[in-house]
Structure formats: structure tokens, C-alpha cells
Design a protein around this motif. Sequence first.
Motif, PDB file in Angstrom:
ATOM      1  N   UNK A  59       0.830  -1.203   0.000  1.00 29.39           N
ATOM      2  CA  UNK A  59       0.000   0.000   0.000  1.00 29.39           C
ATOM      3  C   UNK A  59       0.866   1.255   0.000  1.00 29.39           C
ATOM      4  N   UNK A  60       0.300   2.318  -0.547  1.00 26.16           N
ATOM      5  CA  UNK A  60       0.994   3.602  -0.563  1.00 26.16           C
ATOM      6  C   UNK A  60       1.154   4.111   0.870  1.00 26.16           C
ATOM      7  N   UNK A  61       2.331   4.648   1.181  1.00 22.33           N
ATOM      8  CA  UNK A  61       2.639   5.081   2.535  1.00 22.33           C
ATOM      9  C   UNK A  61       2.980   6.566   2.574  1.00 22.33           C
ATOM     10  N   UNK A  62       2.625   7.183   3.677  1.00 25.78           N
ATOM     11  CA  UNK A  62       3.138   8.507   3.987  1.00 25.78           C
ATOM     12  C   UNK A  62       4.561   8.356   4.525  1.00 25.78           C
ATOM     13  N   UNK A  63       5.243   9.463   4.698  1.00 27.02           N
ATOM     14  CA  UNK A  63       6.636   9.405   5.148  1.00 27.02           C
ATOM     15  C   UNK A  63       6.787   8.782   6.528  1.00 27.02           C
ATOM     16  N   UNK A  64       5.718   8.815   7.338  1.00 30.16           N
ATOM     17  CA  UNK A  64       5.784   8.226   8.681  1.00 30.16           C
ATOM     18  C   UNK A  64       5.329   6.772   8.697  1.00 30.16           C
ATOM     19  N   UNK A  65       5.116   6.196   7.519  1.00 32.08           N
ATOM     20  CA  UNK A  65       4.717   4.799   7.424  1.00 32.08           C
ATOM     21  C   UNK A  65       3.225   4.569   7.512  1.00 32.08           C
ATOM     22  N   UNK A  66       2.448   5.591   7.762  1.00 26.72           N
ATOM     23  CA  UNK A  66       0.996   5.423   7.819  1.00 26.72           C
ATOM     24  C   UNK A  66       0.446   5.268   6.399  1.00 26.72           C
ATOM     25  N   UNK A  67      -0.656   4.537   6.249  1.00 26.82           N
ATOM     26  CA  UNK A  67      -1.181   4.289   4.900  1.00 26.82           C
ATOM     27  C   UNK A  67      -1.841   5.530   4.302  1.00 26.82           C
ATOM     28  N   UNK A  68      -1.638   5.741   3.020  1.00 27.20           N
ATOM     29  CA  UNK A  68      -2.400   6.746   2.293  1.00 27.20           C
ATOM     30  C   UNK A  68      -3.775   6.163   1.981  1.00 27.20           C
ATOM     31  N   UNK A  69      -4.793   6.985   2.145  1.00 31.61           N
ATOM     32  CA  UNK A  69      -6.152   6.496   1.986  1.00 31.61           C
ATOM     33  C   UNK A  69      -6.780   7.046   0.712  1.00 31.61           C
ATOM     34  N   UNK A  70      -7.602   6.218   0.129  1.00 29.59           N
ATOM     35  CA  UNK A  70      -8.373   6.593  -1.054  1.00 29.59           C
ATOM     36  C   UNK A  70      -9.792   6.115  -0.813  1.00 29.59           C
ATOM     37  N   UNK A  71     -10.714   7.053  -0.724  1.00 31.46           N
ATOM     38  CA  UNK A  71     -12.096   6.723  -0.372  1.00 31.46           C
ATOM     39  C   UNK A  71     -12.155   5.967   0.960  1.00 31.46           C
TER      40      UNK A  71
END
Length: 601
Positions: free
Chosen positions: A241-253
Motif C-alpha cells: 500500500x501507498x505510505x506517507x513518510x511516517x509509514x501510515x497508509x495513504x487512503x483513497x475513499x
Amino acid sequence: MRDFPLCLAMPAMAGRSLAWLAALALVAGLSACGGSGGAAGDTAGPSSNPASPSTPAPTVVKPGSREEAMRFLMQASFGPTEASIAAVMDKGYEPWLDEQLAKPASMHRLNWDASDAAVKALKATDSAGSREVLDSFYKVAITGDDQLRQRVAYALSQIMVVSMAQDNVGNQPRAVASYLDTLSANAFGNYRVLLEQVATHPAMGLYLSHLKNQKEDAKTGRVPDENFAREVMQLFSIGLIELNADGSPKLEAGAPKPSYTADDIAGMAKVFTGLSWDGPDTADGRFWGWCPDYCEADRAFKPMQGYSQFHSLSEKKFLGKVVAAQVKADPAASLKAGLDALALHANVGPFIGRQMIQRLVTSNPSPDYVARVSKAFGAGDMKAMVKAILLDSEARDAGLAAQPSYGKLQEPVLRLTAALRALGASSDSGAWLIGATDDPATQLGQSPLRSPSVFNFYRPGFIAPGSESGAAKLTMPELQLVQETSVAGYANFIKGGVAGGFGQRGLDWKAARNDVQFDLTALIALAAKPSELVEQVSKQLLGGRSNAALKAEMVAAVESVKLDALKADASNKKTVDDQLLNRAKLGVYLALVSPEYLVQK
């Protein structure tokens, strides 16, 4: 009995008795802590850690105590020794790291070659095998000077997995020794270089079947093998899954956004067509590895080369990139485009950085910690990433380490290496003949470079079901190895090692004792005074993880071992010496099977 997140704090368990020896206290409540699980799509995503600071604290230049130096060395080496503790306390954290970063790498392939020559000297038709790879691993882990490099390489081997448990890899042990050298050589280098050397190493080509991977054929319906293309994305670089720089997931819908699709796998698989054994030409016979005409002596460790006749000419689409259809096949250009796309992906820093934090420091790092490490990693600076992990406030703050959610369960291999280093172990043969320790019922349930799958022995995103740690959504990867059989197996393995040493009886199995032995001389000298013996055992093996209740129980157990007074004529000296030895061994055993020892804080 408490559940696992509190096990990480590890104060003594009330009412712990000698029954604890056999059952290892079931790791403070195994039914709640253990179990299996974790989907194939584990992404090592973060979970909450409210105790973590939002900004880094000032770095402590030198350890404030021997215990703090030991904590650092548990993270940065295969275990503290008296010499390494003194060095860290004298030099300070960063100078010690800088010194380690500059040390040349130990060479596992050269060790394997030397073992192979020794085997052939005894019988020309024999050769060294996979056991000699393990011999070299333990020799370097216990005695090697480049501790940080090898510790990082071992961590990388659990992310970019090849396994001798798979026969076609196990049958190429020289390639596996070389693969470990590849990881250590690149442990402090550039990630893009590491990724290419991993992708083109014959051991990886054998393991994930892209060695001799052929282009598509519309007539037969053949498509390129997608095995490596899938795993290089899922496990070695960007994750699911796509991640932010802090490792949290990027969300889509409201849902995590996938980092790649089945079409990306198919496009990437074409990139890895046409790779096979290195040699002076690209004849078909060399691609197929036909022997003896096309068997180069060093092909097991030289990077795979491209064979244009087997490389896909068609358009290759992946991760938003396009490699145009080729009139003349160009495997090198396709490979460069594919690996560039992976190495430059924004996910790599947080995805690889978080897993390296887990392998070295703590199972459940805060998003802030991951973000700082990802920033240091930048465009692929492995050296900066390693320093950021080990010097970060979340690694060095002893107050934070006291939090119940902080730390990690020590994996079995590292429990063993730490004990051997702390107790000055030696190898009678000089070869460190510990061998495979796969069996969870009688051994460690884990061996270096012998993972049961490409997913390693445990997943980075593993959350133990039915546990307090699971309810808190704390990732605890090593807990995936913990169940009733493995707990008892570890206790029995350590009991045998303390009693009689580890490994086989010499190269020919005919030695008088097992090859690897603890040095208990100093402990035997203290055995007549149980409290002093326990203090020394705790100092060497537990450091700040020890506590008064544990020591009291250890003292009581040691005192229960009969010790006769030495007669004036010394006629019972052998009996007394044996009693002293048994007291020393019991003290060591109690420490090594204590929950306090099993948890790295």
C-alpha cells in the motif's frame, strides 16, 4: 500471569518457581501472547504508541551507565561483550558507530571456500555444503570485528530473503555465502545499488525463479515468470500500500491505496526476462546452464547477465513508467528502468526503514520515529538510515524503554549469539559447528538463511490474535514463532547447550565434546557464594533487564545445589568441583530462559 505488552516491561512474575525452568513461564502467558496468523499482505504498517515523543530528544553522546551501553550493543551488534561495552562507554555512541561503519566486511564466501578446501583435502570427491555457510555465519557473528555491518546484513537477509531450506538454493551454498557478502558489502551503501545486486544475484535468481526467465510466447501461451517481480515490490522495496513518510497508509475513499496492481506485476516481470548465469558469452547453452561446457567456476556468485534472445521485446508498463517496445532486445536498459522506478518510489524510505527499526530496536516504532528514519534515508542512504535508527531518541531514551509497549521479543538466533558472546564462548574446531537449528521442538525453531518462505520466519505486520497486544494493535513480529512447542524446545536446547555445549562433536563427529562451549571459569570461582554468582550472571547476560525478584529466585535455586566442604586432604575435590560447575551452569541457564532475557528493551 500477564499478556504480552506487559511482558515487555518484564517485572518478575509472582510465584515463579523452578517449574519455570521447564516451561519458560510460557513467556508470561503463552495462550494470550502466541498463535499464528498474519495475512500474506502484511505491510508493516504503524500502530499507535502514545508513549513516543513527538520530537527527538537530544542525543546522549556517551552511555550514562554500563546497562545503557549494553542496550545499545543489543541493537547494534550480535550481543554485548566486556570489550565492546568498554569501547562504547569510552568512545560514545556515534564515534563507535563511525568506527564500525569504516570497518571492512568479513567475507563469508572466502570462509566457505576455505572450508571446502579443507573438506577436499580429506576426500577429493567431497565438498562443503550449506552447513559451512552456517558455520561462517556464527564464526563472524561471535568473533567478527565488523559487528554492526554483519548485524545489519542479517536484518537485510530477513527482508530480502533467500533460503537454503529450498533445495535448489541449498544445493548452491557458495552462492548463499556470497549473497550474505552482498548484503554486508551494501549494508552502508546506496539502496539502489543494493537492490540491483540483490536482483541480479544467482542465489536470488534461483530462489525466486527469475534466473532463466524467458520472454512471452503467444504461440505457446507462455508468459514471463512473475515470482520475483511480485516479491521485489511487495517485500524488498515498496510494499502493498501507498505510505506517507511516517509509514501510515495513504487512503483513497477511506481505504488504503494499493501501491501496485496485477498489471504492474506483469509489466515488471518482463523487465526480468533474459537473466541467467554469467559467462564470457551469451550462448543458449550458457543461459540454460548446461555443464560442463557452460559452467563457469564462479558463476554462483557473479551477477547474472542479460541474454537478448530471451528478453521481452514488448512494451513494459509498471508503476506509471513505460519502457517502449524494443526492436533489439536491451535487457540492461529494461532492468535499469525497472529498478530506478522501485528505488525512487516514495514508499521505500518508510517501508524499509520501519522494518529495519523492528529488526534492530523495537517492534512497534512510533510514526515520528519512522518519519525521522525515512528522512535520513532520503534517496537511498543506508548508512544515514542505520545511524538515524540507532541514535534516535526512541532508541536511546531509557525512560521510553521502560514503557510496556516498547522493545521487542528477541528472536532465537539473537538469543544464542548474545549468550555466546557474553559468556566468551569458543569453538574447539575453530569452525563454529552449530549448524541448522530449525526444529522448534528440540532446537531454536530458526536458522540463519533457512526461512520457510520468502516472508521470513515472521511478518513485519504480525499482530498476535487473541492477545492484549493484539487488542492494542501492537505489531510483534517475533511472536509469530512463539507457541507451546517452540517455548519448550528453546528451554531444552539451552539446557543441552549449557550442560554440554552446542553443535556437533568436531568436523568428523568424533571429538570428546560438542564444538562450542561457554567459558564459565569466572562464574565457577563465584559459585560458592550464590548471591555473587547471580550478580555476575545478571551483569553479563541481563544488564538493566534484571530485577531483585528474579535474582532472589536465582539465588535460591543455586543454593539448592549441594556444595560439600572441601576435605583437608582434597580427596573430594572432583566432587566439589562438579558441584561448583553445576551451580554456575544453573545460574546461566536460569538467566537464559528467564522472560527478562527473552525481551530486548
